[in-house]
Design an enzyme around this catalytic site. Structure first.
Site, short mmCIF file in Angstrom:
data_model
loop_
_atom_site.label_atom_id
_atom_site.label_comp_id
_atom_site.label_asym_id
_atom_site.label_seq_id
_atom_site.Cartn_x
_atom_site.Cartn_y
_atom_site.Cartn_z
N ARG A 65 -1.02 1.50 2.47
CA ARG A 65 -2.28 1.08 1.88
C ARG A 65 -2.11 1.12 0.37
O ARG A 65 -1.11 1.59 -0.15
CB ARG A 65 -3.47 1.94 2.34
CG ARG A 65 -3.23 3.33 2.79
CD ARG A 65 -2.91 4.31 1.69
NE ARG A 65 -3.80 4.19 0.56
CZ ARG A 65 -3.45 4.47 -0.68
NH1 ARG A 65 -2.22 4.86 -0.95
NH2 ARG A 65 -4.29 4.36 -1.67
N ALA A 67 -3.40 -1.82 -2.79
CA ALA A 67 -3.26 -3.27 -2.90
C ALA A 67 -1.83 -3.73 -3.23
O ALA A 67 -1.30 -4.62 -2.56
CB ALA A 67 -4.25 -3.81 -3.93
N ARG A 106 -5.85 -7.44 5.74
CA ARG A 106 -6.79 -6.78 4.83
C ARG A 106 -7.43 -7.84 3.95
O ARG A 106 -6.77 -8.39 3.06
CB ARG A 106 -6.09 -5.74 3.95
CG ARG A 106 -5.53 -4.51 4.65
CD ARG A 106 -6.57 -3.65 5.32
NE ARG A 106 -7.52 -3.06 4.41
CZ ARG A 106 -7.36 -1.88 3.81
NH1 ARG A 106 -6.25 -1.19 3.97
NH2 ARG A 106 -8.31 -1.40 3.04
N GLN A 214 -7.98 9.76 0.81
CA GLN A 214 -6.75 9.41 0.10
C GLN A 214 -6.52 10.30 -1.12
O GLN A 214 -5.38 10.54 -1.51
CB GLN A 214 -6.78 7.94 -0.34
CG GLN A 214 -6.76 6.95 0.81
CD GLN A 214 -8.15 6.42 1.13
OE1 GLN A 214 -9.11 7.19 1.11
NE2 GLN A 214 -8.26 5.14 1.43
N ASP A 255 -8.63 -3.35 -6.27
CA ASP A 255 -8.10 -4.20 -5.20
C ASP A 255 -8.32 -5.67 -5.48
O ASP A 255 -7.62 -6.52 -4.95
CB ASP A 255 -8.75 -3.82 -3.87
CG ASP A 255 -8.23 -2.49 -3.35
OD1 ASP A 255 -7.31 -2.52 -2.50
OD2 ASP A 255 -8.70 -1.44 -3.79
#
EC number: 5.3.1.23
Length: 363
Positions: A65, A67, A106, A214, A255
């Site tokens: 994960r 971007a 995504r 995260q 992102d």
């Protein structure tokens, strides 16, 4: 859904390289290795990825994960699709199907589409070839990977230079924007790394970043690996911390960034930027040029991904909410450009970003 043979395969323990830096993905000659970020920090495990379907599933499942890391991984996924092709027949349609599958993994992270567009350009350049241009596709994927790492170091230096104007201070960060989320070093966390080496940061206040944690699992782990002082706090403690006056910068990634400078980032970024502005703390957004989407006029045009309700209703196998409760689980929010003090990419620094400044920089 992928068939069992297309599921990512755990292949062992992942180690750092000889320089001690964290590598979220490695090309191993005929397959891709991913550091399984779902297992951190308890275990450091590797997934073996052999196909585009496995690559897409690893992205959906958040084994990888961030971007930039998603874009790099998807590029290697196209290479894996090319490797699986039979020598005879039309190789273009299977590769385009693989690109479509990877693009659906995504929807918000624009780096994914940027990387896949570069892979498509390589396919188009060899459209008349009798076989899939495997060597050229691999070279493109490796170039995307290499350039991301170089860009991260550049952004780190630029961001550290901005922090240096005010002298050493504490900073706050949200989600994970370090080596794990990129090709190495990191974006926002890369700035923190670079500033720490210049003795410009006294400590890092890390938000846990619900619901995937995260910050708690990944950023805290990365900072510990390099001995950078870090203090972890529940997300809702941010106002209390900012009110103390020790934190001078909120440093986050992105992102997707719209043409006017509105920023899509991990859910919670908007509320942090509002709080930072109230308490006189400056907000710095750090992201590579591939994160900018000039086709979108503003943040209102950015698609917001939502994820499974189970991420909120359960802790492991235990349900913690009432049955049949309606759940809204957005992954991102939109921070307006008016709340961003500094925007940094590898091309330079934009203060008080707007449409004209961004367009000029990206030219």
């Amino acid at each position: 859904m992928p068939s069992p043979q297309d599921a990512p395969v755990a292949s062992g323990v992942h180690s750092v390289n000889t320089q001690g830096s964290i590598e979220p993905m490695r090309w191993r000659g005929d397959h891709l290795e991913l550091l399984d970020q779902r297992a951190l920090p308890e275990q450091i495990l590797t997934l073996r990825i052999d196909s585009a379907t496995q690559t897409a599933q690893a992205i959906v499942d958040m084994a990888v994960r961030g971007a930039p890391a998603i874009g790099i991984t998807a590029a290697y996924g196209v290479v894996l699709a090319a490797q699986r092709l039979e020598s005879a027949g039309d190789w273009r349609k299977p590769l385009e199907r693989a690109i479509s599958e990877l693009a659906g993994s995504r929807p918000t992270a624009v780096n994914l589409f940027w990387a896949l567009a570069r892979m498509q350009e390589t396919i188009d350049a060899h459209r008349e070839a009798s076989q899939a241009p495997l060597a050229a596709l691999l070279a493109t994927a490796k170039d995307i990977h290499r350039r991301d790492l170089e860009d991260n170091h550049c952004m780190g230096a630029l961001g550290a230079g901005v922090i240096a104007r005010g002298g050493p201070c504490a900073v706050m960060t949200h989600c994970n924007t370090g080596a794990l989320a990129t090709g190495g070093h990191g974006t926002a966390l890369g700035v923190i790394r670079s500033a720490w080496k210049r003795r410009l940061i006294s400590e890092v206040r890390v938000n846990e970043t619900r619901p995937w944690l995260q910050g708690a699992r990944l950023s805290a782990w990365e900072l510990q690996q390099e001995g950078i002082p870090a203090v972890l706090a529940v997300d809702s403690a941010a106002s209390l911390i900012l009110a103390e006056g020790k934190v001078k910068w909120l440093i986050v990634g992105a992102d997707r960034i719209a043409a006017n400078g509105d920023v899509a980032n991990k859910i919670g970024t908007l509320s942090l930027a509002v709080q930072a502005r109230h308490f006189g703390v400056k907000t710095m957004v750090v992201a590579p040029a591939s994160t900018f989407d000039q086709s979108l006029a503003s943040g209102a045009d950015i698609p917001i991904e939502t994820r499974s309700a189970r991420e909120l209703t359960h802790q492991g196998e235990r349900r913690i909410t009432p049955l049949d409760i309606v759940v809204y689980n957005p992954v991102f929010d939109i921070t307006p450009a008016s709340l961003v003090d500094v925007l940094i990419c590898e091309k330079g620094v934009i203060e008080t970003p707007d449409r004209e400044k961004i367009a000029a920089l990206l030219r």
